[in-house]
Scaffold this motif. Sequence first.
Motif, PDB file in Angstrom:
ATOM      1  N   UNK A 138     -29.436  -2.267 -41.885  1.00 30.59           N
ATOM      2  CA  UNK A 138     -30.052  -1.142 -41.174  1.00 30.59           C
ATOM      3  C   UNK A 138     -30.445  -1.605 -39.777  1.00 30.59           C
ATOM      4  N   UNK A 139     -29.548  -1.477 -38.801  1.00 29.19           N
ATOM      5  CA  UNK A 139     -29.810  -1.992 -37.444  1.00 29.19           C
ATOM      6  C   UNK A 139     -31.019  -1.354 -36.770  1.00 29.19           C
ATOM      7  N   UNK A 140     -31.492  -0.206 -37.267  1.00 25.24           N
ATOM      8  CA  UNK A 140     -32.597   0.489 -36.615  1.00 25.24           C
ATOM      9  C   UNK A 140     -33.966   0.112 -37.169  1.00 25.24           C
ATOM     10  N   UNK A 141     -34.010  -0.765 -38.170  1.00 23.07           N
ATOM     11  CA  UNK A 141     -35.286  -1.138 -38.786  1.00 23.07           C
ATOM     12  C   UNK A 141     -35.915  -2.298 -38.016  1.00 23.07           C
ATOM     13  N   UNK A 142     -37.084  -2.105 -37.368  1.00 19.20           N
ATOM     14  CA  UNK A 142     -37.666  -3.179 -36.545  1.00 19.20           C
ATOM     15  C   UNK A 142     -38.128  -4.383 -37.364  1.00 19.20           C
ATOM     16  N   UNK A 143     -38.567  -4.162 -38.614  1.00 18.15           N
ATOM     17  CA  UNK A 143     -38.962  -5.288 -39.465  1.00 18.15           C
ATOM     18  C   UNK A 143     -37.741  -6.140 -39.814  1.00 18.15           C
ATOM     19  N   UNK A 144     -36.606  -5.493 -40.097  1.00 19.13           N
ATOM     20  CA  UNK A 144     -35.358  -6.225 -40.348  1.00 19.13           C
ATOM     21  C   UNK A 144     -34.939  -7.005 -39.098  1.00 19.13           C
ATOM     22  N   UNK A 145     -35.166  -6.410 -37.949  1.00 18.88           N
ATOM     23  CA  UNK A 145     -34.856  -7.082 -36.683  1.00 18.88           C
ATOM     24  C   UNK A 145     -35.667  -8.370 -36.554  1.00 18.88           C
ATOM     25  N   UNK A 146     -36.948  -8.273 -36.883  1.00 19.19           N
ATOM     26  CA  UNK A 146     -37.829  -9.450 -36.844  1.00 19.19           C
ATOM     27  C   UNK A 146     -37.337 -10.522 -37.824  1.00 19.19           C
TER      28      UNK A 146
END
Length: 379
Positions: free
Chosen positions: A97-105
């Motif tokens: 899910x490229x739009x999830x900021x927690x996944x980004x972190x």
Amino acid sequence: MVLLKGFEIEMYTGTPQGEIVGLSDKIVASLDGFVREPDSRNVEYITDPLHKYENLLCALLRPRRKLRSYLESLGNYTLIPGSTLSLGGSDRFFRSNPDNPYHDYIEHTYGTQVVTASVHINIGISDPEVLMRACRLIRLEAPLFLALSASSPFLDGNATGYHSSRWAVFPQTPAHVPLFTSHAHHIQWVEAQIAAGTMQNVRHLWTSVRPNGDRRPHDLNRLELRICDLVSDPIALLAISAFLEARLLQLIENPDLDPLTQSTFSPEELLALTAQNETAAATASLDAQLIHWQDGRTILARDWIAEIYQDVWAIAKQHGFSCFLSPLQKILRAGNEAQQWLQLHSVGFDSQRVITQAIVATAEREVELENKLCSSVIA
């Protein structure tokens, strides 16, 4: 009294040849009950909390059988046992899910160190102070559960030297987590971590065991054991869970079973000893030399497990689940999944052949259990 139990199961998807392929976006969109992880190559399902092991067995099998059918409809895809990217792929992250900021972190902080598959065992304990005592005890004995469950001796096609490569590299976060002396101590500590940014949110507490609940850290109702590698055989997983439940029932009956009062070590010494034991268990699992938290004696993991097994067998029998505990003896005798795989590897099987055989064996085991024990429930 038996306790409520439930599982969070993470599994890899891929080809019968062992190549792990990211399909979680499709799975989560098409099937109820599945949750995506930050990387698309594994997917999670969660069982409802139940009391009876018979029902838990079917709750473990039912989603997997449904998932297998769906994977076959997508093409020649299957479920892949093990807890690491055994045959390759650790060089890059595949965001689900490229739009999830927690996944980004998570991706940018930890990379593929967190792209692992595991099982989290949740056991219900409603009294928060009993729960804290349970977390103290099980945190010190968590290396025993890792030793029973190890299933990740390979990474990128190579034997790593660990039985649990997953736990050897997994980023336990925050770096220092105390033995919580009370529920109030836990609340204070979690709120301080979030304020300081060492935890991004209440879920960002990645240790071998943690208290869990619907409104953490205030409303807590269960112990979550997070150290176990993926145990692909449901009967083995239920045996490990029965071992945990029987130990917790013993603790509930015996308030003196508390490392803060029953150990010759200080809390900080206990944490250092446990970190050392976790590393030893990740390396050699059941054959690891561990340090006992009570008195500092050196003991083999398998012998420590056997000692506790003798202590808790009568409790399991009294509460009607000793038949689900007894398969633990087979794990002690025959070895965990990692040890069985490494035995094949030592006689000339390469890692891909080991994994492809395990893929077939896992699927066959599910069919066997479904036909014998769960056909009426699953139907």
